[in-house]
Design an enzyme around this catalytic site. Structure first.
Site, PDB file in Angstrom:
ATOM      1  N   GLY A 119       0.750  -1.223   0.146  1.00  0.00           N
ATOM      2  CA  GLY A 119      -0.048  -0.076  -0.144  1.00  0.00           C
ATOM      3  C   GLY A 119       0.852   1.263   0.134  1.00  0.00           C
ATOM      4  N   SER A 120       0.293   2.184   0.621  1.00  0.00           N
ATOM      5  CA  SER A 120       0.965   3.692   0.790  1.00  0.00           C
ATOM      6  C   SER A 120       2.136   3.770   1.064  1.00  0.00           C
ATOM      7  CB  SER A 120       0.005   4.773   1.473  1.00  0.00           C
ATOM      8  OG  SER A 120      -1.042   4.725   0.604  1.00  0.00           O
TER       9      SER A 120
END
Length: 319
Positions: free
Chosen positions: A42-43
């Site tokens: 993810g981020s």
């Protein structure tokens, strides 16, 4: 991890078990999840992608992109968790963790250049650590990545590929040490009774994957994440800390993604003025909360202990 040479100073997997009574525990607790399992980061991967874009000149540190909050690529809808943000600089895209902003950054690179950059980082390999059963990271095949536009788009915000937490720590160490991939390791060597080394672990030469100019720019962006962005819960008075939050969808055993399960994470690098240490926490399926709310406080608690153990002086910049 010590970013200068890849030394792993502490590695913990929870829940754990009592090795003196291992027969009372589920065998799934016996493995070291940070080494043996892969997940979609993810981020927390966004700063790595920004570094790739900066390295090839696709963007500048002050480039601005218009964040609409939502976009479609083919039949797929991509959106931010917090809606649109209008015109955003690269720093603001990282600080506020904008998915749309990251897609637009990655669109500045030909997909082949982006893919080659990911390969250069070793996203299909193991780190070469001296720990058993290390899993290889997983990246889509070149043809699929180049021919299906949504692949590059989802990779822009850390989904659609998988890596181990150990690999993510190694990549963030490269942001901390001026752009070199160092080999993670837990063994320093063999020492005699007087503390003199007579054998040291042979390690491959570090591989330069980013310029020091690129990593300096990305660290400055990550510092804003902790100062005023999604990672504020990792702030520590008197110390400059760079970081990045992550809240990723979790792949389902039946294909696609789970509607409810998440993996949250936070990575911290300190001290920014002389970066050396990387601290990563990954939490599988928290009951509630994002990476900034769940994982950042864990990293902060580790950093507090690290400061005491390593006697890290306060930064010049006071808060």
């Amino acid at each position: 991890m010590d970013a200068t040479d890849g030394s792993i100073l502490s590695l913990v997997s929870e829940p754990s078990y009592d090795p003196n009574q291992y027969y009372n525990y589920d065998v799934t607790l016996f493995k070291n999840w940070a080494v043996t399992d892969v997940y979609e980061p993810g981020s927390t991967f966004k700063p790595i992608n920004v570094a790739l874009a900066l390295e090839v000149g696709a963007i500048e540190e002050d480039s601005v992109f218009y964040d609409t909050g939502r976009m479609r690529i083919g039949r797929w809808s991509i959106f931010n968790s917090g809606g649109g943000g209008g015109a955003r600089s690269v720093t603001e895209i990282i600080r506020d963790s904008s998915n749309i902003g990251m897609v637009k950054i990655i669109e500045q690179m030909p997909r082949a250049v982006f893919y080659d950059g990911l390969k250069r980082l070793g996203l299909e390999d193991t780190t070469g650590a001296d720990l058993p059963f290390e899993a290889a990271n997983i990246l889509k095949g070149r043809n699929q990545f180049l021919m299906v536009p949504v692949e590059a788009a989802t990779t822009a915000f850390g989904q659609g590929f998988s890596l181990t937490p150990l690999k993510l720590a190694q990549l963030n160490a490269a942001l901390a040490n001026g752009g070199k991939l160092v080999t993670p390791h837990v063994v320093r060597g063999l020492f005699d009774s007087k503390g003199q080394p007579y054998w040291q672990l042979p390690l491959p030469q570090p591989k330069q994957v980013f310029s020091s100019d690129t990593t300096t720019k990305v660290l400055a962006m990550m510092e804003k994440v902790v100062e005023s962005g999604t990672g504020k819960r990792a702030r520590l008075r008197g110390y400059r800390i760079a970081g990045k939050t992550g809240t990723a969808q979790k792949a389902s055993e039946t294909g696609g993604y789970s509607k409810s399960a998440k993996i949250t994470s936070f990575v911290g690098i300190l001290p920014v003025e002389s970066p050396r240490y990387v601290v990563l926490a990954v939490i599988d399926e928290p009951v509630r909360g994002s990476g900034g709310k769940v994982a950042a406080p864990v990293v902060k608690s580790v950093i507090k202990s690290l400061i005491n153990i390593e006697q890290i002086p306060p930064s010049d910049k006071r808060e």
